[in-house]
Design an enzyme around this catalytic site. Structure first.
Site, mmCIF file in Angstrom:
data_model
loop_
_atom_site.group_PDB
_atom_site.id
_atom_site.type_symbol
_atom_site.label_atom_id
_atom_site.label_comp_id
_atom_site.label_asym_id
_atom_site.label_seq_id
_atom_site.Cartn_x
_atom_site.Cartn_y
_atom_site.Cartn_z
ATOM 1 N N GLU A 52 3.599 37.470 4.219
ATOM 2 C CA GLU A 52 2.975 36.261 3.655
ATOM 3 C C GLU A 52 2.958 36.338 2.133
ATOM 4 O O GLU A 52 3.339 35.388 1.436
ATOM 5 C CB GLU A 52 1.522 36.129 4.153
ATOM 6 C CG GLU A 52 1.364 35.987 5.652
ATOM 7 C CD GLU A 52 1.204 37.322 6.379
ATOM 8 O OE1 GLU A 52 1.860 38.318 5.984
ATOM 9 O OE2 GLU A 52 0.427 37.369 7.356
ATOM 10 N N CYS A 84 -4.121 39.386 3.793
ATOM 11 C CA CYS A 84 -3.239 38.224 3.575
ATOM 12 C C CYS A 84 -4.033 36.925 3.591
ATOM 13 O O CYS A 84 -3.633 35.943 2.963
ATOM 14 C CB CYS A 84 -2.157 38.189 4.642
ATOM 15 S SG CYS A 84 -0.963 39.491 4.360
ATOM 16 N N ASP A 200 25.353 71.294 23.041
ATOM 17 C CA ASP A 200 26.147 70.386 22.183
ATOM 18 C C ASP A 200 26.068 70.691 20.693
ATOM 19 O O ASP A 200 26.814 70.096 19.920
ATOM 20 C CB ASP A 200 25.673 68.932 22.384
ATOM 21 C CG ASP A 200 25.841 68.462 23.817
ATOM 22 O OD1 ASP A 200 26.605 69.121 24.561
ATOM 23 O OD2 ASP A 200 25.220 67.450 24.194
ATOM 24 N N GLY A 294 18.270 66.274 27.490
ATOM 25 C CA GLY A 294 19.097 65.979 28.662
ATOM 26 C C GLY A 294 18.266 65.723 29.905
ATOM 27 O O GLY A 294 17.101 65.293 29.840
ATOM 28 N N SER A 300 10.967 65.212 32.965
ATOM 29 C CA SER A 300 9.581 65.569 32.605
ATOM 30 C C SER A 300 8.895 64.413 31.885
ATOM 31 O O SER A 300 7.712 64.159 32.100
ATOM 32 C CB SER A 300 9.551 66.791 31.689
ATOM 33 O OG SER A 300 10.145 67.882 32.307
HETATM 34 N N1 LIG Z 1 25.546 61.878 28.246
HETATM 35 C C1 LIG Z 1 24.364 61.931 27.647
HETATM 36 O O1 LIG Z 1 23.807 60.892 27.305
HETATM 37 C C2 LIG Z 1 23.696 63.257 27.366
HETATM 38 C C3 LIG Z 1 22.574 63.299 26.533
HETATM 39 C C4 LIG Z 1 21.946 64.529 26.323
HETATM 40 C C5 LIG Z 1 22.418 65.676 26.958
HETATM 41 N N2 LIG Z 1 23.510 65.601 27.731
HETATM 42 C C6 LIG Z 1 23.989 66.811 28.422
HETATM 43 O O2 LIG Z 1 22.899 67.326 29.187
HETATM 44 C C7 LIG Z 1 23.012 68.736 29.255
HETATM 45 C C8 LIG Z 1 21.710 69.390 28.826
HETATM 46 O O3 LIG Z 1 20.687 68.941 29.671
HETATM 47 P P1 LIG Z 1 19.636 69.947 30.329
HETATM 48 O O4 LIG Z 1 18.943 69.169 31.375
HETATM 49 O O5 LIG Z 1 20.320 71.210 30.668
HETATM 50 O O6 LIG Z 1 18.687 70.306 29.127
HETATM 51 P P2 LIG Z 1 17.606 69.498 28.288
HETATM 52 O O7 LIG Z 1 16.854 68.509 29.116
HETATM 53 O O8 LIG Z 1 18.238 69.043 27.013
HETATM 54 O O9 LIG Z 1 16.636 70.679 27.901
HETATM 55 C C9 LIG Z 1 15.860 71.267 28.913
HETATM 56 C C10 LIG Z 1 15.089 72.406 28.323
HETATM 57 O O10 LIG Z 1 14.108 71.917 27.414
HETATM 58 C C11 LIG Z 1 13.037 72.816 27.397
HETATM 59 N N3 LIG Z 1 11.771 72.135 27.577
HETATM 60 C C12 LIG Z 1 10.656 72.379 26.849
HETATM 61 N N4 LIG Z 1 9.632 71.669 27.308
HETATM 62 C C13 LIG Z 1 10.088 70.954 28.355
HETATM 63 C C14 LIG Z 1 9.467 70.074 29.270
HETATM 64 N N5 LIG Z 1 8.170 69.756 29.168
HETATM 65 N N6 LIG Z 1 10.216 69.526 30.238
HETATM 66 C C15 LIG Z 1 11.528 69.830 30.351
HETATM 67 N N7 LIG Z 1 12.170 70.662 29.515
HETATM 68 C C16 LIG Z 1 11.443 71.237 28.531
HETATM 69 C C17 LIG Z 1 13.230 73.776 28.565
HETATM 70 O O11 LIG Z 1 13.685 75.014 28.078
HETATM 71 P P3 LIG Z 1 12.579 76.064 27.607
HETATM 72 O O12 LIG Z 1 11.585 76.184 28.708
HETATM 73 O O13 LIG Z 1 13.281 77.282 27.266
HETATM 74 O O14 LIG Z 1 11.960 75.428 26.408
HETATM 75 C C18 LIG Z 1 14.327 73.138 29.379
HETATM 76 O O15 LIG Z 1 15.139 74.067 30.030
HETATM 77 C C19 LIG Z 1 24.160 69.117 28.360
HETATM 78 O O16 LIG Z 1 25.305 69.325 29.160
HETATM 79 C C20 LIG Z 1 24.342 67.913 27.479
HETATM 80 O O17 LIG Z 1 25.684 67.817 27.018
HETATM 81 C C21 LIG Z 1 24.161 64.432 27.961
#
Ligand SMILES: NC(=O)c1ccc[n+]([C@@H]2O[C@H](COP(=O)([O-])OP(=O)(O)OC[C@H]3O[C@@H](n4cnc5c(N)ncnc54)[C@H](OP(=O)(O)O)[C@@H]3O)[C@@H](O)[C@H]2O)c1
Length: 368
Positions: A52, A84, A200, A294, A300
């Site tokens: 405004e 405002c 990644d 991921g 979660s």
């Molecule tokens: N195409 C797409 O759009 C896309 C996007 C993103 C990723 N990706 C692919 O997805 C894959 C990775 O996914 P991901 O499922 O293995 O891993 P993520 O979801 O990226 O990470 C999971 C990790 O995060 C940590 N974390 C900490 N707090 C958490 C909570 N409250 N809930 C869940 N996780 C928590 C945990 O490890 P800690 O317990 O050690 O902390 C868990 O193992 C890769 O291959 C990537 O290239 C694809």
């Protein structure tokens, strides 16, 4: 011009603030006198003039006796800027036309009451849906104090976000990827799990010309993020937060020295407590987050009831592989009827891909 056309112009002006007004709303305003627009404005960025006052400051003639169109109810309180309503009254505006109501229940209607009590005519609800659509993030943030979360993933037509090797670059084409950078500019934070960082080594910055980098947040319970990752190496110039349960100062030190912020948070089931993380992000005025996976973190976040919108970039491609990841991990629900229902879905073709956007209807899940 009709009142709806003036308001449409206000909406277009408001959109010039995309990515810059956070945690404030995007607002546009025009001032009309004798059937002509004599001033236009918008909230350009946080800390600067409200729409405004911006429009009043740019009037080409006296606004005395003019009409003001504005997408959001004018404020009547002292914040980073003075009220405002004072500026509107001082300028001699005769009529005020409003799109959205003030989302703050304590303030709603107050500004309009002040204007009416001083003899200004007030009309509300003009192009309300379009005006409300500008500020989904702001409305959510004001009501909850936690960020508006958009869960985004790129997926093939057989439901994979990565090949069986874990490689996910690239699922979608160039146009879809540049759209993601617009979202990284629009939303204040970007959130991933440490699994994605390990797989990644992403930058998670905004590669749109003139764009703004989001604050990068990694959920990393045990501080497994590699010290030589691109995220850590660039933490001195792009804000980076490691959300962890690790309390060991020696383990935290290299990240702090590299410029990361390390947030110690409570654990839930041995991992970062995501509700506590959202509260802390809200306190840091991070009003919106792009959740880029991921699969584990997506699950979660969804399970904790923390996702408001889903953006699926769907690529006409098939990868196969029983072990190749789908977008949402965790245990899943036991039967389709207990899945999360999505509503208000919209589909946009983007280059060779499609973007589907939907809102999460939490109350439909489970016993609700
Ligand atoms: N195409 C797409 O759009 C896309 C996007 C993103 C990723 N990706 C692919 O997805 C894959 C990775 O996914 P991901 O499922 O293995 O891993 P993520 O979801 O990226 O990470 C999971 C990790 O995060 C940590 N974390 C900490 N707090 C958490 C909570 N409250 N809930 C869940 N996780 C928590 C945990 O490890 P800690 O317990 O050690 O902390 C868990 O193992 C890769 O291959 C990537 O290239 C694809």
């Amino acid at each position: 011009m009709e009142e709806q056309e003036y308001m449409r112009r206000c909406v277009a002006l408001a959109k010039q603030g995309i990515g810059w007004t956070s945690p404030n709303p995007m607002v546009g305003a025009v001032i009309v006198k004798n059937g002509r627009i004599i001033g236009e404005g918008w909230h350009v960025r946080r800390g600067e003039l409200h729409a405004e006052r911006h429009a009043l400051s740019r009037c080409t003639e006296s606004p005395d006796g003019a009409d003001l169109y504005v997408t959001l109810e004018p404020c009547c309180h002292h914040g980073r800027q003075p009220p405002c309503t004072d500026a509107i009254l001082a300028a001699g505006i005769r009529r005020v036309h409003v799109g959205s109501d003030d989302p703050n229940p304590l303030a709603a209607g107050k500004g309009l009451e002040i204007l009416r009590s001083k003899g200004v005519e007030v009309k509300t609800g003009i192009l309300k849906e379009e005006c409300d659509g500008l500020n989904q993030v702001f409305f959510h943030f004001i009501r909850t104090g936690t960020p508006y979360v958009v869960m985004k993933y790129a997926m093939t037509l057989d439901g994979k976000i990565a090949a069986y090797t874990g490689k996910s670059q690239w699922i979608t084409g160039k146009d879809a990827r540049s759209r993601v950078h617009q979202e990284r500019h629009r939303l204040r934070g970007i959130l991933v799990g440490v699994g994605t960082v390990l797989a990644d080594d992403p930058m998670l910055n905004c590669r749109m010309e003139g764009g703004r980098d989001p604050v990068r947040i990694v959920c990393d319970t045990h501080l497994r993020t590699p010290a030589d990752s691109r995220l850590v190496k660039s933490a001195g110039r792009i804000e980076t937060i490691l959300a962890t349960c690790c309390t060991d100062p020696a383990r935290q030190r290299p990240y702090l020295e590299a410029g990361c912020r390390v947030w110690q948070l409570p654990a839930v089931q041995g991992r970062v407590n995501l509700s506590a993380l959202m509260q802390r992000l809200g306190q840091a005025e991070i009003d919106s987050v792009l959740l880029e996976g991921g699969a584990e973190l997506n699950w979660s976040m969804l399970e904790a009831g923390l996702v408001q919108k889903v953006q699926v970039y769907l690529a006409p491609k098939l990868l196969g592989g029983l072990t190749a990841r789908s977008p949402i991990g965790g245990q899943g629900v036991p039967e389709p009827g207990r899945g999360w229902r999505l509503e208000n879905s919209v589909i946009h073709p983007i280059g060779e891909d499609f973007l589907i956007e939907s809102e999460v209807a939490y109350c439909v899940h489970g016993a609700c």
